[in-house]
Design a protein around this motif. Structure first.
Motif, mmCIF file in Angstrom:
data_model
loop_
_atom_site.group_PDB
_atom_site.id
_atom_site.type_symbol
_atom_site.label_atom_id
_atom_site.label_comp_id
_atom_site.label_asym_id
_atom_site.label_seq_id
_atom_site.Cartn_x
_atom_site.Cartn_y
_atom_site.Cartn_z
ATOM 1 N N GLU A 1881 33.145 -36.588 48.909
ATOM 2 C CA GLU A 1881 33.596 -36.594 47.522
ATOM 3 C C GLU A 1881 33.492 -35.216 46.904
ATOM 4 O O GLU A 1881 34.339 -34.809 46.108
ATOM 5 N N ILE A 1885 37.946 -34.863 48.049
ATOM 6 C CA ILE A 1885 38.719 -35.899 48.747
ATOM 7 C C ILE A 1885 39.917 -35.276 49.446
ATOM 8 O O ILE A 1885 41.068 -35.528 49.120
ATOM 9 N N CYS A 1927 40.426 -45.897 53.646
ATOM 10 C CA CYS A 1927 39.945 -44.660 53.009
ATOM 11 C C CYS A 1927 40.983 -43.559 53.152
ATOM 12 O O CYS A 1927 41.271 -42.816 52.206
ATOM 13 N N GLU A 1931 42.733 -41.918 49.929
ATOM 14 C CA GLU A 1931 42.547 -40.486 49.738
ATOM 15 C C GLU A 1931 43.890 -39.758 49.698
ATOM 16 O O GLU A 1931 44.115 -38.860 48.884
ATOM 17 N N CYS A 1934 45.525 -40.389 46.362
ATOM 18 C CA CYS A 1934 44.782 -39.761 45.263
ATOM 19 C C CYS A 1934 45.188 -38.297 45.115
ATOM 20 O O CYS A 1934 45.442 -37.806 44.008
ATOM 21 N N THR A 1980 32.628 -46.654 49.070
ATOM 22 C CA THR A 1980 33.714 -45.673 49.098
ATOM 23 C C THR A 1980 35.053 -46.292 48.749
ATOM 24 O O THR A 1980 35.829 -45.734 47.971
ATOM 25 N N LEU A 1984 37.431 -45.084 45.699
ATOM 26 C CA LEU A 1984 38.769 -44.544 45.929
ATOM 27 C C LEU A 1984 39.836 -45.394 45.253
ATOM 28 O O LEU A 1984 40.820 -44.871 44.709
#
Length: 2007
Positions: A1881, A1885, A1927, A1931, A1934, A1980, A1984
């Protein structure tokens, strides 16, 4: 009138009625007043009341409905009251006619009086009586009116004014004729001496006017016909019984040269008039026809039939002789049409005369079928009945029908047994169906012969007519005849006279069965034509038709696809006709099973999702259409519509979208009509219907809300343009429906469409950035409609206005249209005026210095002034540096916006206070446009505008004006690279906009001189615009420049011709004369090269816009002048070139239509003679003119094959030379001259005019109705064409043969063939040129093609016996004794044609067949021709073709030997498993190798191997083509062309001979090693793919080596067609590869398979051709179970690569690729209802299928694949900077957002399986998951899943086999995400460079390479593995979302490409947020997930709330 006689309100009512109106309220009031008057006798007798009624009548204008009310009232009165009103009418009529002399020049007033007189005779008996009393006075007024109207007629009038004058004359003449015809007898009886004098004066005045009109050729034809009728009626009024004598003396004095007929003495008062000018010799052809037409129409039959002296002809015979003479002289359209009408009228009057017994008896013989009159009429009919003009064809049909009646009446015979009728009918049936006149003639014969009699002559006429519906040209006529025959036959069958009880059944079979068969066929145009023309009429014929059709289409338990389609089509048409009655059948559970009691619901759903567009449309139309629009729409129908629409919004076909919208419009119409019915039920409060109606209304509202939401959620910029087009179209239809219902009530059904939220408004504003203008226009209309109801307004007007201004100066072409529509939207905003004032005030310190208070009150005027200011700024920059302007202010966008804003202004409603400002604005605009054109003209008129890049740009000029910033260097360098494109676009589009602005101004802006009150521009400004267009068209040399100017100049000319200002309407003719003078004078400023550049466009615009009603005098004079120049043969080269080029443009112009027909003869003459010119420019222009004329005369070419000409592009010789009679002698003379020395060795050169003459003659063919007219006999050309065989030019000989083919009639074929054979040498000792021999052979060959294609067995038999014996004497030509390969090939082709006329055992062909076979065997056995010789390739190809066709056909002896050795001859072709069976046989001959070697089959096998080994690729290609056709078992129909070497055949012996190991190995060797030619290589792979038992042969071969070499060929190949064939064959080999891998896990073969998957993935991309993509789809389809299901678990992750290929292909833009890929789901799913599914639905089904197959046994691979697709879809959204024109391969139909939504649903499904309800991983094995899932299924579903599981293999066993491999995958995923979460983090990311799916697949491949075998299995992944996947996904998005800018309402207009990319990313990210809501909610993943949701929300403006649906 004084209204005091009435009391009270009634008096006031009458006063109000004196102001005549036409409204409904006025009519109702008048009716009440009239009813009140009628009830009181005192009112009826009061003259004041009568005056009141008649005053209203005379005040009414023409066609006012008040007149009909008054007429109805007057006619309902008693006779006494009626006579009172009649006197009053008469009194007021005379007052109306008593006009002072000053008013007699008032044309409008005279026309009003004439209309009043005409209205009194229009179904008004009292008015007719009134006119009868004062007939003479009325006629005097009409005669004076006609004279007054003609008095102002002048040549200086504009065409519009002249047309208006002629129509005034026409109405006056028609009124006079009606009055004369009704009251001529009464007038003569009551005439006194004074009246007689007045009558004579009136007649003289009429005759003067009539003669004046008749001698004017530019007068309307109807006017001249009316004058002729008027003269006839006047003569009847004057000379009574002496009319025939007078006419013979005056009109036809030349008919009585011997003076046997005493001349008629005219009365003195008549002799001094203009009657003597009516001699036909003094009149034009059209005027003569008008006279004859008028006299035939208005003279009585006794006057027409009376013989002037005994034995001399009567008038009607004289008229016929004149008409038949005119038929050979008529060339223009008007004369031909009038001639056809007159002929039809003549025959009709003759029929009437025969029926009335007034025809002299001695004429009956000539009027019978064998008489001269009927024969001559029929000759005319055969010429005119196939004319291009419908009116002529229709009149020819009427003439034919009357002629047959004339024969029947004259001969007094029974029509059914009459020999003449029978012979004519047979001739008609033998005429080719391409003749349009045949259909009407046969329809006429139906009433005479009856259908039963016609069926006896042609039993299959129904099937033949249905076949003709394949051609659109004859579809209308064929369908009309079909309907006529069908109805007539049905009437005969239902007649009481019919005794056959099965007649009705036979009728249904005869007429319905061909329609059903065609609807179930594959010919789409035919089915479309039947649905449109035939089926509705057939269904209306009888009520038994629909049940019969339904019974035939549902006779089987499971009807075929085509039967289902036909059923839907028939039901749709039946419902439109009201033949379906609402009835719904339900099952026991209450579920609806049958729609309307006829069709199952699943059948409707099947049709709604069919792969065929037309079927889906028909099924949808079945739901939308209903003849009873008030019938409520059921909820089931709404459900089906909702089922259909989402999958059909993104259709690629524009026609589909248009039809879809039309059906939606019909649905909305039903909604409106039925809603009103339901609302009435609710309003009435009927208990039985109120509740049901309220429920239905609620369903209606729910449906419309659903539809509105669907449209808005589908219309965002991330969707494909067809979807946006369809959705905006539906929304626009909803708006239109709402506007229509708003007129009836405020609270209506469609009110919801106006209720736009901020998100809806923003979506529509975003659509203004659409690259397709149609979508922008629709969005603009929707916004405008909604703003009128208070919705759709925008708060950020100022920012949008600034964005629009920026777009209006953008250098991107697509931005200017966006700016224009944005300005239109902003002008409707209330606050826009304030915003523009603020902006204008900020500019006053610079260029905007206008202080005009008027502009502050007129937003469009203020906006235009601002834009003009911007345009001046850009112009000043362009004057300094054009390159700077091209980069920063290209001018054309601003001008484009100005043009769009101007188009919204109604100039006729402009207030006078704004008029001065508008005039100033247009003056500025015009001068500014002229300055712009001067600035850009150096680039536009340069020789190479693309290369015109100034030096300062190349040296690094900073175009932005920042000289000190180094950061601008990169943008300047980039701009320099793009500058040629920017510069060209700037200059050319500026010229385009200037031309369009000028064109719009001329077309729409009123001129001051013609409209002082509303005029905005003046004549001087128009002259400036005209000078601009002249400069562009006459001096520009670039086609782009003058084509752009041409569009605007056409608009200007159209306005000028119709202008009432004399100075303006004379400009086109003055300009035309000026340019023709320049052409004559060889003006050097006119460009003689480049096809005369813009000169033809200039002349074309001037003459094509001339109004046709005035006769096109300028066009005619221009054509005459141009043809004179074109036919000159002096040294005036430039003038001749210009004239030829201008003529070419005029002949090609479709707007001129048939007006050019009279000039085709001279034009074709000029083109042919131009070939003889010594000047190259003249010859070149002549070829272009000839090409245009060939298209004009014979139509657009229908056939792509140069070697064949479609019948549609041909004419009969009779029709051609009748239309252009002068060409007969000209072409014959040119052909005679061209062939005079063609065979002379001393003159060995090509005559220049031979080619065009042969080109024309090749398109003519004899008619079966040629007749005995030797002037039109095509046989005169045959001897000269035969002489062309001696030409040394190969092309000439070919054209001569093609020209000879259609000229020879069938009964002369054999004679001509024998004549040609006699010209051939019988041995090599004869000395004759080989070119001459070749010419004769070609002509023989093409004539034999006619024999072969004919349907006559007699002709073929006769030719076989007669020609073969003669040909045998020349058979040495095919042997090696003849050293010329060209003639040998032609000789072999002739032998092939003769043998094809009969079997090889036919007595007439056995000797020929044996000789040909012997020659072919010798040719193959001898040494091949290796030395280079001309034509060796074509010759050897023919030899190979004939060897395969005839050597393999065994004789009877050879068949016996072959039968004994059959088992042994095919021994080598047996598979290993068949050897054991073959050893059981005990033939003694099989061990004899000598016998086996010489067996016929072995010889044929060796022959095929020899041909395949030929060095000539043409030979190999021919052999491979034959083998491929035989292996694929396609019976290819022989093409109807002249190249016999292309004819395919099917011989089973070839298949039998090729099924040997040697042939297979030879083909395989060619494919993998030896073949080098691309066409042969592609074909050899296709042949191998269709080779018999190919799968078994591949299976027992070295599959590793074959697959390796196959991949090597595939990767090294560059040609797409070869790649396609290799991939097709690889699909066959792949099954063996998979089978081998299943048995032996070979690492090497697995590596090859991996490489194959990579190749398929690469070649399935959009940058490859659609053929390669289709082959990839077919290869996967052939191995769908192995590649996609992988039942034996040998592919590992490769199966997901194949899934990715399938999904990618389903989103391609090529329809064939998607259709083929869609079939894959049929292989994977065995359910019966998925037999035919559209691709958009298949994509959804396949994604679900993949999850069902692999989601349980390989969750990680399935999830990884789905996530990868989501990422790739987002990466595809990234915007890449592109050049202006270099767009590359873009799939405009792909929808990434919609695809991600489908993927996300499946990902969510897998996620839910992998996680518990609380969001944690289940930990269950796949078998447990499957077991728990099975527990929820029904028994039937369990059994189905069990069968699938068995076919796919045991999953549990696969898990045990390869645990280590999957453990590596788990370890890889764990190691990637094993670090500290907080550290990850802190790093922001960041995305890993290696994605999860890449690592997974890489480890799989590495595992495959660790040993000789591949071990795979699937183990259950752990929690960390799945979390790692999500994840990575979260990510990724994001980071992507955080990099985006915040989207605001202005964002779409700043950078549309970036906005669209950002919008797509946000939509995809929002979808990811939604589909991951079921994963773990802690740690996580939770973090996220929350970060991504927050990022998406932060990047969206609140107005873009349509993302809420995803979130």
């Amino acid at each position: 009138m004084d209204a005091k006689v009435f009391d009270g309100n009634f008096s006031e009512c009458l006063k109000s009625l004196l102001e005549v109106g036409d409204s409904k309220a006025y009519i109702q009031t008048l009716k009440k007043a009239l009813a009140e008057i009628k009830t009181d006798e005192k009112h009826l007798s009061d003259p004041v009341v009568c005056e009141f009624i008649t005053s209203i009548y005379f005040k009414c204008k023409q066609k006012n409905p008040v007149r009909r009310v008054l007429i109805s009232y007057i006619e309902s009165l008693t006779s006494t009251n009626k006579s009172t009103l009649k006197g009053c009418l008469q009194h007021q009529l005379l007052q109306q006619l008593d006009l002072p002399n000053s008013d007699m020049s008032n044309i409008s007033l005279l026309r009003c009086r004439v209309d009043t007189i005409s209205a009194l005779m229009d179904n008004f008996p009292t008015g007719e009586e009134c006119l009868g009393s004062v007939a003479l006075r009325v006629l005097q007024f009409l005669a004076h009116s006609l004279s007054s109207i003609l008095h102002i007629y002048s040549e200086t009038l504009s065409p519009v004014q002249m047309n208006e004058i002629m129509h005034h004359c026409l109405v006056t003449i028609q009124s006079s004729n009606r009055l004369l015809q009704k009251y001529v007898a009464m007038t003569t009886k009551t005439c006194s001496e004074q009246e007689s004098h007045e009558l004579h004066e009136m007649i003289m005045q009429y005759l003067e006017s009539d003669v004046f009109i008749l001698v004017k050729d530019d007068f309307l034809t109807d006017c001249r016909c009316g004058c002729a009728m008027n003269i006839a009626l006047l003569l009847k009024l004057t000379v009574a019984d002496n009319v025939p004598h007078l006419l013979m003396s005056v009109m036809f004095p030349h008919i009585n040269p011997s003076h046997d007929l005493a001349p008629y003495t005219l009365p003195d008062w008549l002799a001094v008039g203009d009657i003597t000018k009516l001699e036909v010799a003094n009149l034009s052809l059209v005027s003569q026809l008008c006279l004859i037409f008028g006299f035939i129409a208005k003279l009585d039959l006794p006057e027409l039939m009376v013989e002037i002296t005994p034995g001399k002809p009567n008038l009607i015979s004289v008229f016929l002789d004149q008409l038949l003479t005119f038929s050979k002289r008529c060339s223009d359209t008007s004369s031909k049409v009038l001639l056809a009408k007159t002929m039809a009228l003549w025959t009709s009057r003759m029929c009437t005369g025969l029926e009335c017994k007034c025809v002299p008896c001695h004429l009956h013989r000539s009027l019978s079928g064998k008489g001269s009159i009927v024969k001559e009429i029929l000759q005319y009919i055969w010429t005119a009945w196939d004319d291009q003009i419908d009116v002529i064809r229709q009149n020819a049909k009427n003439t034919f029908e009357s002629s047959i009646k004339i024969h029947i009446l004259a001969s007094q015979t029974d029509a059914k047994t009459d020999t003449f009728i029978q012979s004519v009918t047979r001739e008609l049936l033998n005429v080719n169906w391409s003749n349009k006149g045949k259909y009407g003639a046969l329809a006429s014969m139906v009433t005479i012969l009856t259908v039963s009699g016609l069926l006896e002559l042609r039993p299959l006429i129904a099937t033949e007519l249905i076949e003709q519906l394949k051609e659109q040209m004859s579809a209308s006529q064929a369908s009309d005849l079909y309907d006529r025959l069908c109805r007539s036959h049905q009437a005969e069958c239902t007649s009481p006279k019919t005794s056959d009880p099965d007649c009705e059944t036979k009728w249904l079979t005869l007429w319905c069965q061909p329609v059903i068969s065609a609807l179930c066929g594959d010919h789409r145009p035919q089915k479309t034509t039947i649905i449109e023309y035939v089926l509705p009429k057939l269904l209306k014929t009888s009520k038994t038709v629909l049940p019969y059709i339904i019974k035939q289409l549902t006779v089987t338990v499971s009807p075929s696809r085509s039967q289902t389609y036909a059923l839907i089509t028939c039901l749709r048409r039946a419902r439109c006709l009201g033949q379906l009655h609402h009835s719904v059948e339900s099952s026991e559970s209450g579920e609806t099973t049958l729609w309307y009691g006829l069709v199952r619901i699943d059948v409707l759903k099947f049709a709604l999702t069919s792969v065929d567009d037309q079927v889906r449309l028909d099924a949808f139309a079945l739901l939308c259409e209903n003849n009873k629009t008030t019938e409520p729409i059921s909820e089931l129908e709404f459900d089906l519509v909702q089922y259909f629409l989402p999958f059909n919004l993104n259709n690629q076909s524009p026609a589909f979208r248009q039809h879809l919208l039309s059906y939606v419009q019909k649905l909305f119409h039903r909604l409106k009509e039925s809603w009103q019915t339901l609302a009435r039920h609710v309003k009435r409060g009927d208990e039985t219907k109120c509740d049901e109606a309220a429920t239905n209304m609620a369903v209606y509202q729910d449906f419309l809300h659903w539809l509105k939401d669907l449209m808005f959620t589908s219309v965002h910029l991330g969707s494909a343009f067809p979807r946006r087009t369809t959705c905006l179209g539906v929304l626009l239809l909803m708006v239109n429906s709402a506007q229509q219902m708003s007129k009836l009530c405020t609270d209506h059904l469609f009110v919801c469409v106006y209720q736009l939220g901020d998100s809806h408004t923003q979506i529509l504003l975003d659509c203004l950035m659409d690259t397709f203008e149609e979508n922008k226009m629709a969005a603009s209309k929707i916004l405008s409609a909604c703003m009128k109801h208070g919705f759709g307004y925008q708060t950020q007007v100022e920012s949008l206005f600034k964005s629009a201004l920026e777009l209006s100066t953008s250098n991107k072409p697509q931005d200017c249209t966006t700016a224009a529509y944005l300005f239109q939207y902003l002008l409707q905003q209330p606050s826009i005026l304030v915003v523009m004032k603020t902006y204008a005030s900020s500019l006053t310190t610079r260029l905007f210095a206008r202080d005009d208070p008027v502009m502050d009150r007129c937003p469009p005027l203020l906006l235009l002034s601002i834009l003009l200011m911007l345009l001046r700024e850009q112009l000043s920059v362009a004057r300094r540096s054009l390159t700077s302007a091209a980069a920063n202010g290209p001018m054309y966008p601003t001008l484009h916006c100005i043009r769009y804003i101007l188009s919204e202004i109604n100039y006729k409603s402009v207030s006078t206070e704004y008029l001065v400002s508008w005039r100033e604005l247009f003056d500025d605009l015009i001068h500014l446009c002229l300055d712009l054109s001067k600035v850009v003209s150096p680039v536009v008129q340069a020789s190479s505008p693309e290369g015109n890049v100034p030096l300062d740009i190349i040296q690094g000029l900073n175009l932005d004006g920042n000289t000190n910033e180094t950061s601008s260097k990169d943008s300047s360098d980039k701009l320099v690279t793009l500058m040629p494109e920017f510069l060209v676009v700037c200059c050319w589009r500026t010229i385009k906009e200037v031309s369009l602005v000028f064109g719009y101004i001329c077309q729409n802006v009123p001129v001051v001189e013609s409209s002082p009150q509303h005029g905005v521009i003046n004549t001087h400004q128009l002259l400036l615009i005209g000078d601009y267009f002249k400069n562009q068209l006459l001096e520009s040399i670039h086609r782009g420049a003058f084509e752009l100017a041409y569009a605007g100049f056409v608009q200007m000319c159209d306005m000028l011709w119709r202008s009432s200002v004399q100075q303006l309407h004379q400009l086109p003719s003055q300009w035309l004369q000026a340019v023709l003078s320049d052409v004559r004078g060889n003006n050097s400023t006119l460009c003689a090269t480049r096809r005369s550049a813009g000169v033809p466009f200039y002349v074309q615009a001037l003459v094509s816009t001339e109004p046709s009603l005035t006769g096109r005098t300028c066009f005619k004079s221009a054509m005459t002048a141009l043809l004179c120049l074109a036919l000159k043969s002096d040294d005036c080269t430039d003038a001749q070139v210009h004239s030829l080029n201008i003529l070419r443009a005029l002949f090609r112009d479709t707007r001129l239509g048939e007006d050019v027909s009279p000039y085709i003869t001279d034009g074709l003459t000029a083109a042919v003679l131009g070939f003889k010119s010594k000047n190259w420019a003249v010859r070149n222009s002549s070829t272009l003119l000839l090409s245009a004329l060939m298209t004009r005369v014979f139509g657009v070419k229908r056939s792509k094959d140069e070697s064949s000409i479609s019948k549609k592009n041909c004419q009969t010789g009779r029709a051609f030379f009748h239309r252009y009679p002068a060409l007969y002698q000209f072409l014959l003379q040119e052909l005679t001259e061209a062939t005079q020395n063609i065979d002379c060795s001393e003159h060995n050169e090509l005559h220049p005019s031979l080619y065009p003459v042969l080109m024309v003659l090749g398109r003519l063919f004899p008619s079966s109705l040629e007749g005995a007219d030797t002037n039109l006999n095509l046989a005169a050309f045959i001897p000269y064409i035969i002489k062309c065989a001696s030409s040394p030019v190969y092309k000439t000989r070919m054209m001569a043969a093609k020209a000879l083919q259609p000229l020879v009639q069938k009964d002369q074929l054999i004679c001509v063939i024998l004549q040609l054979i006699r010209q051939l040498p019988t041995s090599s000792a004869n000395q004759i040129k080989q070119s001459c021999v070749h010419g004769y052979l070609l002509q023989i060959e093409l004539l034999l093609v006619i024999v072969r294609n004919s349907q006559s067995d007699f002709l073929q038999e006769h030719t076989l016996h007669t020609v073969t014996s003669a040909w045998m004497r020349c058979l040495w030509l095919v042997s090696r004794a003849n050293t010329c390969l060209v003639t040998r090939k032609s000789g072999f082709d002739i032998c092939d044609l003769l043998l094809s006329l009969g079997s090889t055992e036919h007595p007439g062909t056995d000797s020929l067949h044996q000789a040909v076979v012997d020659t072919l065997r010798l040719e193959v056995s001898w040494e091949p021709i290796d030395t280079p010789q001309p034509f060796v390739e074509e010759f050897m190809t023919t030899v190979a073709h004939l060897c395969l066709k005839y050597i393999v056909i065994l004789s009877s002896t050879e068949r016996n030997i072959e039968g004994q050795l059959q088992d042994d001859c095919i021994k080598e072709s047996r598979l290993p498993e068949d050897e054991e069976k073959s050893q059981l046989r005990g033939d003694d001959l099989k061990d004899d190798p000598q016998v086996l070697e010489h067996s016929p089959q072995k010889q044929m096998e060796n022959l095929i191997l020899t041909l395949l080994s030929s060095k000539l690729y043409e030979v190999r290609l021919a052999v491979l083509t034959t083998l491929n056709n035989h292996f694929s078992h396609e019976s290819v129909k022989e093409e109807q062309d002249h190249d016999t070497s292309r004819h395919y055949f099917f011989n089973p012996a070839i298949v039998r001979c090729c099924q040997t190991k040697q042939v297979f190995e030879k083909l395989l060797t060619m494919a993998l090693h030896t073949e080098w030619h691309h066409a042969c290589l592609a074909l050899v792979f296709e042949t191998l793919k269709t080779y018999p038992s190919i799968h078994s042969l591949i299976k027992h071969s070295d599959i590793k080596e074959i697959f390796r070499l196959l991949l090597q060929r595939l990767m090294n190949e560059q040609r797409s067609e070869v790649k396609s064939s290799i991939i097709d064959f690889s699909g066959v080999a792949l099954s063996a590869v998979y089978s081998h891998l299943t048995q032996v896990r070979s690492c090497e073969l697995y590596r090859y398979l991996t490489e194959w998957c990579r190749c398929i993935s690469r070649y399935s991309q959009s940058d490859h051709s659609c053929h390669v993509q289709t082959s990839c789809a077919k290869a996967i389809q052939d191995n769908a179970v192995s590649l996609l299901v992988d039942p034996n678990n040998v592919l590992d992750c490769l199966t997901f690569d194949v899934w990715e290929v399938v999904v990618s292909l389903l989103q391609e833009d090529d329809l064939e690729v998607k259709d083929v890929t869609s079939a894959i789901v049929l292989v994977l799913d065995g359910r019966s209802h998925l037999t035919d599914v559209q691709p958009t639905l298949v994509l959804k089904l396949l994604l679900a299928k993949m999850v069902d197959i692999h989601g349980g046994r390989n969750k990680v691979g399935c999830m990884s694949t789905l996530i990868t697709w989501i990422k790739k879809s987002d990466s595809a959204c990234e915007h890449q900077e592109e050049r202006l024109f270099d767009r590359g391969e873009i799939n405009t139909y792909r929808e990434d957002v919609l695809f991600v939504q489908l993927v996300a649903k499946q990902l969510e499904k897998v996620t839910q399986q992998a996680f518990c309800c609380d969001g944690h991983f289940t930990g269950k094995s796949s078998s447990d998951a499957s077991q728990s899932k099975d527990n929820e299924k029904s028994a039937d579903q369990k059994s189905e899943d069990e069968s699938v599981r068995k076919s796919s293999g045991d999953t549990s066993q696969m898990e045990v086999k390869g645990k280590s491999t999957d453990q590596k995958l788990v370890d890889n995923f764990t190691s990637m995400y094993s670090g500290d979460t907080s550290q990850r983090e802190d790093k922001g990311i960041k995305i890993k460079h290696e994605s999860v799916d890449h690592s997974m697949r890489k480890s799989s491949v590495e595992a495959a390479q660790t040993g000789d075998t591949v071990k795979q299995a699937v183990t259950e992944p752990d929690d960390s593995c799945i979390e790692a996947l999500f994840c990575d996904l979260l990510e990724y998005f994001c980071v992507k979302v955080n990099d985006l800018d915040v989207i605001s309402p202005v964002s779409p207009f700043t950078d549309s490409a970036v906005f669209e990319s950002s919008l797509k990313t946000l939509l995809i990210a929002a979808t990811v947020v939604k589909c991951t809501r079921h994963i773990s909610k802690s740690g996580t993943l939770q973090s996220l997930h929350d970060q991504l949701q927050q990022a998406v929300n932060s990047r969206c403006d609140p107005s873009h709330t349509f993302l809420d649906g995803c979130l």
